[in-house]
Write a protein that holds these residues in place. Structure first.
Motif, PDB file in Angstrom:
ATOM      1  N   HIS A 112      70.503  90.190  66.980  1.00 44.75           N
ATOM      2  CA  HIS A 112      71.013  88.829  66.807  1.00 44.75           C
ATOM      3  C   HIS A 112      69.922  87.781  67.001  1.00 44.75           C
ATOM      4  CE1 HIS A 112      75.349  90.327  67.858  1.00 44.75           C
ATOM      5  NE2 HIS A 112      74.844  90.874  66.766  1.00 44.75           N
ATOM      6  N   ASP A 113      68.811  88.154  67.591  1.00 45.38           N
ATOM      7  CA  ASP A 113      67.686  87.245  67.799  1.00 45.38           C
ATOM      8  C   ASP A 113      66.585  87.450  66.764  1.00 45.38           C
ATOM      9  OD1 ASP A 113      66.628  85.097  69.259  1.00 45.38           O
ATOM     10  OD2 ASP A 113      65.355  86.428  70.441  1.00 45.38           O
ATOM     11  N   GLU A 114      66.816  88.352  65.804  1.00 48.78           N
ATOM     12  CA  GLU A 114      65.886  88.628  64.704  1.00 48.78           C
ATOM     13  C   GLU A 114      64.479  88.986  65.218  1.00 48.78           C
ATOM     14  OE1 GLU A 114      66.118  85.277  61.964  1.00 48.78           O
ATOM     15  OE2 GLU A 114      67.819  86.225  60.967  1.00 48.78           O
ATOM     16  N   THR A 115      64.427  89.815  66.260  1.00 50.27           N
ATOM     17  CA  THR A 115      63.158  90.135  66.898  1.00 50.27           C
ATOM     18  C   THR A 115      63.089  91.611  67.255  1.00 50.27           C
ATOM     19  OG1 THR A 115      63.086  87.917  67.862  1.00 50.27           O
ATOM     20  CG2 THR A 115      61.618  89.564  68.816  1.00 50.27           C
ATOM     21  N   VAL A 116      61.934  92.225  67.020  1.00 46.78           N
ATOM     22  CA  VAL A 116      61.629  93.548  67.550  1.00 46.78           C
ATOM     23  C   VAL A 116      60.776  93.359  68.795  1.00 46.78           C
ATOM     24  CG1 VAL A 116      60.356  95.703  67.173  1.00 46.78           C
ATOM     25  CG2 VAL A 116      61.811  94.778  65.363  1.00 46.78           C
ATOM     26  N   HIS A 117      61.170  94.000  69.893  1.00 49.10           N
ATOM     27  CA  HIS A 117      60.421  93.941  71.141  1.00 49.10           C
ATOM     28  C   HIS A 117      59.769  95.291  71.427  1.00 49.10           C
ATOM     29  CE1 HIS A 117      61.822  89.976  72.388  1.00 49.10           C
ATOM     30  NE2 HIS A 117      63.060  90.345  72.098  1.00 49.10           N
ATOM     31  N   ILE A 118      58.615  95.239  72.063  1.00 48.65           N
ATOM     32  CA  ILE A 118      57.909  96.439  72.499  1.00 48.65           C
ATOM     33  C   ILE A 118      57.698  96.323  73.999  1.00 48.65           C
ATOM     34  CG2 ILE A 118      55.875  97.899  72.159  1.00 48.65           C
ATOM     35  CD1 ILE A 118      55.509  96.235  69.476  1.00 48.65           C
ATOM     36  N   LEU A 119      58.151  97.334  74.750  1.00 50.38           N
ATOM     37  CA  LEU A 119      58.045  97.333  76.199  1.00 50.38           C
ATOM     38  C   LEU A 119      57.204  98.506  76.678  1.00 50.38           C
ATOM     39  CD1 LEU A 119      61.757  96.694  77.323  1.00 50.38           C
ATOM     40  CD2 LEU A 119      60.063  95.006  76.610  1.00 50.38           C
ATOM     41  N   ALA A 120      56.529  98.315  77.797  1.00 49.88           N
ATOM     42  CA  ALA A 120      55.928  99.433  78.503  1.00 49.88           C
ATOM     43  C   ALA A 120      57.039 100.254  79.148  1.00 49.88           C
ATOM     44  CB  ALA A 120      54.955  98.928  79.562  1.00 49.88           C
ATOM     45  N   ALA A 121      56.686 101.433  79.644  1.00 49.40           N
ATOM     46  CA  ALA A 121      57.698 102.339  80.196  1.00 49.40           C
ATOM     47  C   ALA A 121      58.482 101.721  81.339  1.00 49.40           C
ATOM     48  CB  ALA A 121      57.019 103.629  80.666  1.00 49.40           C
ATOM     49  N   ASP A 122      57.862 100.808  82.086  1.00 52.32           N
ATOM     50  CA  ASP A 122      58.537 100.195  83.236  1.00 52.32           C
ATOM     51  C   ASP A 122      59.312  98.939  82.880  1.00 52.32           C
ATOM     52  OD1 ASP A 122      56.508  98.391  82.748  1.00 52.32           O
ATOM     53  OD2 ASP A 122      55.612  98.522  84.747  1.00 52.32           O
ATOM     54  N   GLY A 123      59.342  98.576  81.600  1.00 55.28           N
ATOM     55  CA  GLY A 123      60.092  97.406  81.160  1.00 55.28           C
ATOM     56  C   GLY A 123      59.261  96.165  80.951  1.00 55.28           C
ATOM     57  N   THR A 124      57.961  96.226  81.261  1.00 58.05           N
ATOM     58  CA  THR A 124      57.087  95.085  81.034  1.00 58.05           C
ATOM     59  C   THR A 124      56.964  94.808  79.533  1.00 58.05           C
ATOM     60  OG1 THR A 124      55.801  95.655  82.995  1.00 58.05           O
ATOM     61  CG2 THR A 124      54.781  94.147  81.419  1.00 58.05           C
ATOM     62  N   ARG A 125      57.092  93.547  79.132  1.00 58.71           N
ATOM     63  CA  ARG A 125      57.009  93.197  77.714  1.00 58.71           C
ATOM     64  C   ARG A 125      55.567  93.236  77.234  1.00 58.71           C
ATOM     65  NH1 ARG A 125      61.884  88.902  76.453  1.00 58.71           N
ATOM     66  NH2 ARG A 125      63.143  89.400  78.289  1.00 58.71           N
ATOM     67  N   VAL A 126      55.354  93.961  76.135  1.00 52.20           N
ATOM     68  CA  VAL A 126      54.022  94.146  75.571  1.00 52.20           C
ATOM     69  C   VAL A 126      53.808  93.250  74.358  1.00 52.20           C
ATOM     70  CG1 VAL A 126      52.458  95.816  74.485  1.00 52.20           C
ATOM     71  CG2 VAL A 126      53.901  96.516  76.423  1.00 52.20           C
ATOM     72  N   ASP A 127      54.794  93.219  73.453  1.00 54.53           N
ATOM     73  CA  ASP A 127      54.642  92.475  72.209  1.00 54.53           C
ATOM     74  C   ASP A 127      56.017  92.281  71.583  1.00 54.53           C
ATOM     75  OD1 ASP A 127      53.417  91.154  70.136  1.00 54.53           O
ATOM     76  OD2 ASP A 127      52.474  92.909  69.249  1.00 54.53           O
ATOM     77  N   SER A 128      56.082  91.419  70.564  1.00 54.11           N
ATOM     78  CA  SER A 128      57.310  91.225  69.786  1.00 54.11           C
ATOM     79  C   SER A 128      56.941  90.630  68.438  1.00 54.11           C
ATOM     80  CB  SER A 128      58.294  90.315  70.522  1.00 54.11           C
ATOM     81  OG  SER A 128      57.749  89.031  70.722  1.00 54.11           O
ATOM     82  N   PHE A 129      57.849  90.787  67.463  1.00 60.61           N
ATOM     83  CA  PHE A 129      57.629  90.167  66.165  1.00 60.61           C
ATOM     84  C   PHE A 129      58.976  89.905  65.493  1.00 60.61           C
ATOM     85  CE2 PHE A 129      57.313  94.752  65.516  1.00 60.61           C
ATOM     86  CZ  PHE A 129      58.103  94.983  64.403  1.00 60.61           C
ATOM     87  N   HIS A 130      58.961  88.939  64.568  1.00 66.59           N
ATOM     88  CA  HIS A 130      60.176  88.463  63.910  1.00 66.59           C
ATOM     89  C   HIS A 130      60.495  89.305  62.671  1.00 66.59           C
ATOM     90  CE1 HIS A 130      63.123  85.574  62.402  1.00 66.59           C
ATOM     91  NE2 HIS A 130      62.523  85.612  61.233  1.00 66.59           N
ATOM     92  N   VAL A 131      61.800  89.580  62.475  1.00 56.30           N
ATOM     93  CA  VAL A 131      62.286  90.230  61.248  1.00 56.30           C
ATOM     94  C   VAL A 131      63.435  89.398  60.703  1.00 56.30           C
ATOM     95  CG1 VAL A 131      63.288  92.288  60.204  1.00 56.30           C
ATOM     96  CG2 VAL A 131      61.599  92.527  62.049  1.00 56.30           C
ATOM     97  N   GLU A 132      63.205  88.738  59.588  1.00 55.27           N
ATOM     98  CA  GLU A 132      64.229  87.892  58.971  1.00 55.27           C
ATOM     99  C   GLU A 132      65.453  88.725  58.623  1.00 55.27           C
ATOM    100  OE1 GLU A 132      65.568  84.166  57.985  1.00 55.27           O
ATOM    101  OE2 GLU A 132      63.536  84.616  58.670  1.00 55.27           O
ATOM    102  N   GLY A 133      66.637  88.189  58.961  1.00 61.50           N
ATOM    103  CA  GLY A 133      67.874  88.891  58.669  1.00 61.50           C
ATOM    104  C   GLY A 133      68.311  89.860  59.749  1.00 61.50           C
ATOM    105  N   GLY A 134      67.507  89.986  60.801  1.00 65.21           N
ATOM    106  CA  GLY A 134      67.895  90.826  61.930  1.00 65.21           C
ATOM    107  C   GLY A 134      67.472  92.264  61.784  1.00 65.21           C
TER     108      GLY A 134
END
Length: 283
Positions: free
Chosen positions: A30-52
Motif C-alpha cells: 500500500h506504500d508502493e515500496t520494497v524494503h530491504i532489512l538486515a537479519a535483525d530488522g535494521t533497514r538497509v535500503d528501499s525503492f519505489h514501485v509504481e502501482g504497488g
C-alpha cells in the motif's frame, strides 16, 4: 505453540517476503515500496514501485523481478533501475499478485481475479508463466484466489495457496515450464492460506491472517506446528536467517486501505523454528 516477536514496524501493509543473500526483502504494497532489512530488522535500503509491489524473485544474472499490482506489470530491476519485463494487462483481471521465479528465470504470476475491496463475488482465475524473454502464457486456470507460491528444490513441483478454496494445490512442472497433474497438497479448513514458504522436510509454512497465526502443514493437511501473532493478521512468511531457522512474518493491522497508510500498523515479526528452509527452493 511458538509466539513471534517484532523486529521492525511502521509499515502500511507488508507482503511477499524473500530471503536473498543474507537480507530480508519485502513489499509494502500500500506504500508502493520494497524494503530491504538486515537479519535483525535494521533497514538497509528501499525503492519505489509504481502501482504497488507484490511478488519478487531473481533471474539467473542477479536482476530482480517484481510485480506491480495495479499496473498489471512485471518489472526488472538491474543496475540502471526498473524496466518493463512483461505487461500482463491483456490477461490479468484485477490486481496482479504473488509470484515465484524458478532457477531458469521463468516467473509464475498470479492475480486476485476479482475486486474484493468492492465486494465482488469470488471469481476463479489463472496462473501465468512469463518466460525469460518476457513472453507470457496461461499455465493453469480455475484457481480460487491464487496466492503464495513455491517451487521444490528439484524444480519438479509447484505448490500454490488457493486462499479462498481454502487449500494448497500442487502441479508437476514440465521441462518447458508447463504445469500438469493438478492435485491437492493440503486442504486447510478454518484457514485462508496466504503467503507460504517451504522447509527442508517438505512442509509448508502458511500465513493464516484471520486466525492471527502461521501454521506448518504436512502434505495431506496435518497441521504440526503453529506460530501465534499478537493482535494482528499474518499475511506472508519466509524462512531465512543465518541457519534458515528464522521464520520472518509479514503482519498487518488493519489490513484494508486507507487505514493501513494512516495507522501504519504493519510490522515484521520473527519466530525461531526447528526445521530450516529447503535449500534451493524457489523463492
Amino acid at each position: 505453540m511458538n509466539v513471534a516477536r517484532t523486529i521492525a514496524s511502521g509499515f502500511a501493509y507488508p507482503e511477499g517476503p524473500r530471503w536473498h543473500e543474507g537480507q530480508l526483502w519485502f513489499a509494502d504494497q500500500h506504500d508502493e515500496t520494497v524494503h530491504i532489512l538486515a537479519a535483525d530488522g535494521t533497514r538497509v535500503d528501499s525503492f519505489h514501485v509504481e502501482g504497488g509491489p507484490s511478488g519478487m524473485g531473481w533471474l539467473p544474472d542477479g536482476d530482480l523481478l517484481v510485480v506491480s499490482m495495479e499496473e498489471h506489470k512485471l518489472f526488472r530491476r538491474g543496475k540502471n533501475g526498473l524496466s518493463l519485463h512483461c505487461d500482463l494487462n491483456h490477461i490479468h483481471r484485477h490486481l496482479t499478485n504473488e509470484m515465484v521465479v524458478d532457477s531458469k528465470g521463468r516467473a509464475y504470476v498470479g492475480n486476485i481475479g476479482f475486486n474484493f475491496e468492492a465486494g465482488d463475488s469470488v471469481t476463479p482465475t489463472m496462473l501465468v508463466m512469463v518466460d525469460t524473454d518476457g513472453t507470457s502464457r496461461i499455465v493453469a486456470d480455475e484457481l480460487v484466489c491464487p496466492n503464495g507460491t513455491v517451487i521444490t528444490p528439484d524444480g519438479q513441483t509447484l505448490i500454490i495457496a488457493e486462499s479462498l478454496a481454502p487449500r494448497l494445490t500442487a502441479f508437476d512442472i514440465a521441462p518447458d515450464g508447463s504445469l500438469s497433474n493438478r492435485r491437492v497438497f493440503a486442504d486447510m479448513p478454518g484457514h485462508v492460506p496466504d503467503g507460504i514458504c517451504l522447509d527442508a522436510e517438505g512442509c509448508i509454512w502458511a500465513a493464516s491472517p484471520f486466525t492471527n497465526s502461521v501454521v506448518r502443514v504436512r502434505e495431506g493437511g496435518e497441521i504440526v506446528e503453529t506460530v501465534t501473532i499478537e493482535g494482528a493478521g499474518a499475511f506472508a512468511c519466509m524462512l531465512g536467517g543465518e541457519d534458515g531457522r528464522d521464520l520472518y512474518i509479514c503482519v498487518a493491522n488493519p489490513s484494508m486501505r486507507p487505514e493501513t497508510l494512516e495507522k501504519r500498523g504493519g510490522r515484521i515479526d520473527v519466530a525461531r523454528v526447528t526445521v530450516p528452509a529447503a535449500r534451493g527452493a524457489c523463492p
